[in-house]
Design an enzyme around this catalytic site. Structure first.
Site, PDB file in Angstrom:
ATOM      1  CB  THR A  27     -51.432  76.311  42.800  1.00 24.46           C
ATOM      2  OG1 THR A  27     -51.680  77.333  41.842  1.00 24.46           O
ATOM      3  CG2 THR A  27     -51.587  74.963  42.105  1.00 24.46           C
ATOM      4  CG  ASP A  28     -54.585  80.635  41.750  1.00 27.38           C
ATOM      5  OD1 ASP A  28     -53.625  80.041  41.231  1.00 27.38           O
ATOM      6  OD2 ASP A  28     -54.739  81.874  41.674  1.00 27.38           O
ATOM      7  CD  GLU A  29     -51.034  77.922  37.540  1.00 35.89           C
ATOM      8  OE1 GLU A  29     -50.927  77.002  36.715  1.00 35.89           O
ATOM      9  OE2 GLU A  29     -50.213  78.840  37.645  1.00 35.89           O
ATOM     10  CE1 TYR A  78     -47.035  73.732  39.893  1.00 33.88           C
ATOM     11  CE2 TYR A  78     -48.660  75.259  39.023  1.00 33.88           C
ATOM     12  CZ  TYR A  78     -47.902  74.792  40.074  1.00 33.88           C
ATOM     13  OH  TYR A  78     -48.006  75.379  41.314  1.00 33.88           O
ATOM     14  CE  LYS A 125     -48.916  72.275  43.924  1.00 31.09           C
ATOM     15  NZ  LYS A 125     -47.890  72.042  44.986  1.00 31.09           N
TER      16      LYS A 125
HETATM   17  P1  NAD Z   1     -39.925  76.987  43.686  1.00 27.31           P
HETATM   18  O1  NAD Z   1     -39.821  76.329  42.355  1.00 27.31           O
HETATM   19  O2  NAD Z   1     -39.309  78.336  43.885  1.00 27.31           O
HETATM   20  O3  NAD Z   1     -39.269  76.034  44.811  1.00 27.31           O
HETATM   21  C1  NAD Z   1     -39.498  74.663  44.831  1.00 27.31           C
HETATM   22  C2  NAD Z   1     -38.521  74.047  45.840  1.00 27.31           C
HETATM   23  O4  NAD Z   1     -38.809  72.645  45.916  1.00 27.31           O
HETATM   24  C3  NAD Z   1     -37.047  74.176  45.438  1.00 27.31           C
HETATM   25  O5  NAD Z   1     -36.277  74.535  46.558  1.00 27.31           O
HETATM   26  C4  NAD Z   1     -36.681  72.779  44.958  1.00 27.31           C
HETATM   27  O6  NAD Z   1     -35.313  72.461  45.137  1.00 27.31           O
HETATM   28  C5  NAD Z   1     -37.589  71.917  45.827  1.00 27.31           C
HETATM   29  N1  NAD Z   1     -37.876  70.616  45.213  1.00 27.31           N
HETATM   30  C6  NAD Z   1     -38.295  70.372  43.942  1.00 27.31           C
HETATM   31  N2  NAD Z   1     -38.420  69.045  43.748  1.00 27.31           N
HETATM   32  C7  NAD Z   1     -38.100  68.439  44.923  1.00 27.31           C
HETATM   33  C8  NAD Z   1     -38.057  67.095  45.348  1.00 27.31           C
HETATM   34  N3  NAD Z   1     -38.368  66.086  44.512  1.00 27.31           N
HETATM   35  N4  NAD Z   1     -37.702  66.836  46.617  1.00 27.31           N
HETATM   36  C9  NAD Z   1     -37.379  67.843  47.476  1.00 27.31           C
HETATM   37  N5  NAD Z   1     -37.381  69.134  47.112  1.00 27.31           N
HETATM   38  C10 NAD Z   1     -37.745  69.431  45.856  1.00 27.31           C
HETATM   39  O7  NAD Z   1     -41.455  76.978  44.042  1.00 27.31           O
HETATM   40  P2  NAD Z   1     -42.353  78.082  44.795  1.00 27.31           P
HETATM   41  O8  NAD Z   1     -42.781  79.097  43.824  1.00 27.31           O
HETATM   42  O9  NAD Z   1     -41.671  78.478  46.045  1.00 27.31           O
HETATM   43  O10 NAD Z   1     -43.630  77.194  45.141  1.00 27.31           O
HETATM   44  C11 NAD Z   1     -43.675  76.425  46.334  1.00 27.31           C
HETATM   45  C12 NAD Z   1     -45.002  75.698  46.409  1.00 27.31           C
HETATM   46  O11 NAD Z   1     -46.069  76.626  46.380  1.00 27.31           O
HETATM   47  C13 NAD Z   1     -45.245  74.748  45.227  1.00 27.31           C
HETATM   48  O12 NAD Z   1     -45.877  73.596  45.719  1.00 27.31           O
HETATM   49  C14 NAD Z   1     -46.190  75.520  44.314  1.00 27.31           C
HETATM   50  O13 NAD Z   1     -47.013  74.634  43.599  1.00 27.31           O
HETATM   51  C15 NAD Z   1     -46.981  76.326  45.330  1.00 27.31           C
HETATM   52  N6  NAD Z   1     -47.509  77.628  44.876  1.00 27.31           N
HETATM   53  C16 NAD Z   1     -46.679  78.550  44.284  1.00 27.31           C
HETATM   54  C17 NAD Z   1     -47.194  79.806  43.947  1.00 27.31           C
HETATM   55  C18 NAD Z   1     -46.326  80.869  43.324  1.00 27.31           C
HETATM   56  O14 NAD Z   1     -46.840  81.926  42.942  1.00 27.31           O
HETATM   57  N7  NAD Z   1     -45.017  80.690  43.213  1.00 27.31           N
HETATM   58  C19 NAD Z   1     -48.538  80.098  44.198  1.00 27.31           C
HETATM   59  C20 NAD Z   1     -49.351  79.118  44.782  1.00 27.31           C
HETATM   60  C21 NAD Z   1     -48.817  77.894  45.133  1.00 27.31           C
HETATM   61  O1  DAU Z   2     -51.414  81.000  40.472  1.00 27.05           O
HETATM   62  C1  DAU Z   2     -50.416  80.349  41.192  1.00 27.05           C
HETATM   63  C2  DAU Z   2     -49.311  79.908  40.274  1.00 27.05           C
HETATM   64  O2  DAU Z   2     -48.606  81.084  39.895  1.00 27.05           O
HETATM   65  C3  DAU Z   2     -48.372  78.901  40.918  1.00 27.05           C
HETATM   66  O3  DAU Z   2     -49.085  77.716  41.159  1.00 27.05           O
HETATM   67  C4  DAU Z   2     -47.171  78.611  39.999  1.00 27.05           C
HETATM   68  O4  DAU Z   2     -46.255  77.766  40.665  1.00 27.05           O
HETATM   69  C5  DAU Z   2     -46.499  79.934  39.676  1.00 27.05           C
HETATM   70  O5  DAU Z   2     -45.413  79.705  38.803  1.00 27.05           O
HETATM   71  C6  DAU Z   2     -47.493  80.886  39.048  1.00 27.05           C
HETATM   72  O6  DAU Z   2     -47.922  80.426  37.755  1.00 27.05           O
HETATM   73  P1  DAU Z   2     -48.108  81.439  36.515  1.00 27.05           P
HETATM   74  O7  DAU Z   2     -48.044  80.653  35.286  1.00 27.05           O
HETATM   75  O8  DAU Z   2     -49.274  82.322  36.723  1.00 27.05           O
HETATM   76  O9  DAU Z   2     -46.769  82.358  36.731  1.00 27.05           O
HETATM   77  P2  DAU Z   2     -45.671  82.890  35.719  1.00 27.05           P
HETATM   78  O10 DAU Z   2     -44.826  83.852  36.494  1.00 27.05           O
HETATM   79  O11 DAU Z   2     -44.998  81.803  34.975  1.00 27.05           O
HETATM   80  O12 DAU Z   2     -46.535  83.725  34.668  1.00 27.05           O
HETATM   81  C7  DAU Z   2     -47.389  84.774  35.099  1.00 27.05           C
HETATM   82  C8  DAU Z   2     -48.085  85.313  33.841  1.00 27.05           C
HETATM   83  O13 DAU Z   2     -47.103  85.983  33.023  1.00 27.05           O
HETATM   84  C9  DAU Z   2     -48.700  84.252  32.960  1.00 27.05           C
HETATM   85  O14 DAU Z   2     -49.903  84.755  32.393  1.00 27.05           O
HETATM   86  C10 DAU Z   2     -47.655  84.034  31.854  1.00 27.05           C
HETATM   87  C11 DAU Z   2     -47.025  85.403  31.721  1.00 27.05           C
HETATM   88  N1  DAU Z   2     -45.606  85.436  31.317  1.00 27.05           N
HETATM   89  C12 DAU Z   2     -44.722  84.674  32.035  1.00 27.05           C
HETATM   90  C13 DAU Z   2     -43.373  84.674  31.718  1.00 27.05           C
HETATM   91  C14 DAU Z   2     -42.407  83.823  32.477  1.00 27.05           C
HETATM   92  C15 DAU Z   2     -45.166  86.248  30.276  1.00 27.05           C
HETATM   93  O15 DAU Z   2     -45.976  86.958  29.654  1.00 27.05           O
HETATM   94  N2  DAU Z   2     -43.838  86.246  29.960  1.00 27.05           N
HETATM   95  C16 DAU Z   2     -42.925  85.481  30.615  1.00 27.05           C
HETATM   96  O16 DAU Z   2     -41.718  85.507  30.236  1.00 27.05           O
END
Ligand code: NAD
Ligand code: DAU
Length: 339
Positions: free
Chosen positions: A125-127, A153, A157
């Site tokens: 992730t970019d985080e 988190y 990562k």
């Molecule tokens: P998500 O939370 O929707 O899904 C995570 C999945 O992993 C679920 O199906 C869960 O059951 C499974 N899981 C969790 N713990 C596990 C374990 N111990 N063993 C096996 N399976 C397990 O997550 P997402 O948003 O789809 O993110 C997927 C990946 O991409 C993550 O690694 C996250 O860090 C990365 N990522 C997410 C975003 C985003 O915007 N959502 C952006 C950049 C990177």
């Molecule tokens: O940048 C990549 C990341 O993006 C991934 O690595 C993470 O897995 C993914 O969850 C996401 O993280 P963020 O923290 O950016 O996403 P989130 O949707 O939780 O929040 C987006 C922005 O919105 C953040 O600035 C917090 C804000 N927010 C979030 C929620 C849930 C609110 O203002 N209100 C809310 O209820």
């Protein structure tokens, strides 16, 4: 080609499974997922009968289960999406993030070392780069930006990323890492900003914006992320990190107002609530490397992607209503009840 996709019952992992089965109809895709609160087998119902697909319920931290699967399937590649992914949950309870995100990654790579692999790909992730100030729009994250994390988190990562690079250097494991910006699209779990706001707005519930809503995220349609990973695992260089993002920065408040507009809901639903602890201000990816080396560019414009996403939530109410009617209610009360 046989690929183990971990976390394939979650948001991005499931979209990747669908993309790969369609793009490479001769590949075998094995989804390994623990089905935590964020994983949903019903998401995969459209592919469960596909003869090139197999679902295995297991924890990536369970060494025996992982080794048994490798022994049986002898995969060519592993793409690791499995993670605890929600920043707010990591602030409440860091431990499971360290367990799954770091130790689980180590178990998967140990299996790759033991059984041999063509590529281990870590979805990061970019985080891991921390955040950028709002008053410096000229700054972007490149692959050389130092790791500087803010939340449990992102720290977990980053720990995993360092371990992946260490396994490459120490054991010669053929790894790659991608660091993507915020994704949006179908099957996004409704605890995250965009689906939470869509679900709440459709239920005429308050829209909880943290702080002043001025934080900036760089949004990418999930299928563009899947395409980038497909390119990296096939053509990306071993041992390299690739940033993925589409120069689509938006403030949270603008996103929420846009959702209200699309759904014909009043902005009076917007409620400013206490800020997230350690809240990152701005994320912004410089995707020059993946563009120059692999020719990747995002294909879905935000205006089209957000419309497709909102339509998906309108047409798939059962999927998210089932989720928010269960254990999610306790989570919501705990996180937002006294905010
Ligand atoms: P998500 O939370 O929707 O899904 C995570 C999945 O992993 C679920 O199906 C869960 O059951 C499974 N899981 C969790 N713990 C596990 C374990 N111990 N063993 C096996 N399976 C397990 O997550 P997402 O948003 O789809 O993110 C997927 C990946 O991409 C993550 O690694 C996250 O860090 C990365 N990522 C997410 C975003 C985003 O915007 N959502 C952006 C950049 C990177
Ligand atoms: O940048 C990549 C990341 O993006 C991934 O690595 C993470 O897995 C993914 O969850 C996401 O993280 P963020 O923290 O950016 O996403 P989130 O949707 O939780 O929040 C987006 C922005 O919105 C953040 O600035 C917090 C804000 N927010 C979030 C929620 C849930 C609110 O203002 N209100 C809310 O209820």
């Amino acid at each position: 080609m046989k690929i183990i996709v971990t976390g394939g019952a979650g948001f991005i992992g499931s979209n990747f499974v669908f993309y790969m089965l369609k793009k490479h109809p001769d590949y075998r895709i094995i989804c390994l997922d623990k089905l935590t609160y964020a994983g949903n087998l019903s998401t995969l119902k459209g592919v469960l009968d596909n003869e090139n697909f197999r679902f295995v319920k297991a924890d990536i931290c369970d060494r025996n289960a992982v080794y048994n699967l490798f022994e049986e399937e002898k995969p060519d590649m592993v793409v690791n999406f499995a993670a605890e992914s929600h920043v707010d949950r990591s602030i409440e309870n860091p431990e499971v993030f360290l367990q799954t995100n770091i130790l689980g990654t180590a178990v998967l790579m140990d299996a790759c070392r033991k059984y041999g692999i063509k590529r281990y790909h870590q979805v990061s992730t970019d985080e891991v780069y921390g955040d950028l100030p709002l008053d410096r729009p000229d700054l972007f994250f490149t692959e050389n930006t130092p790791i500087h994390t803010s939340s449990p988190y992102s720290s977990s990562k980053a720990g995993a990323d360092l371990l992946v690079l260490a396994y490459h250097r120490t054991y010669g494991l053929p790894v790659s890492i991608s660091r993507c910006s915020n994704n949006y699209g179908p099957y996004h779990f409704p605890e995250k900003l965009i689906p939470l706001m869509i679900a709440n707005a459709l239920n005429d519930k308050p829209l909880p914006v943290y702080g002043k809503g001025e934080n900036v995220r760089d949004w990418l349609y999930v299928e563009d992320h899947c395409k980038a990973i497909d390119l990296i695992i096939h053509n990306g260089r071993v041992g390299e990190v690739y940033n993925i993002g589409g120069h689509n920065e938006m403030t949270n408040i603008d996103i929420v107002k846009l959702i209200c507009k699309h759904l014909g809901k009043p902005e009076s639903l917007i409620t400013y609530v206490a800020d997230r602890k350690g809240h990152d201000m701005r994320y912004a990816i410089d995707p020059t490397k993946i563009h120059n080396e692999l020719g990747w560019l995002p294909e879905t414009m935000f205006k089209d992607g957000i419309k497709k996403t909102i339509d998906w939530y309108l047409n798939n109410r059962e999927w998210w209503e089932t989720i928010i009617s269960g254990e999610y209610q306790n989570y919501y009360e705990k996180m937002y009840g006294n905010r």
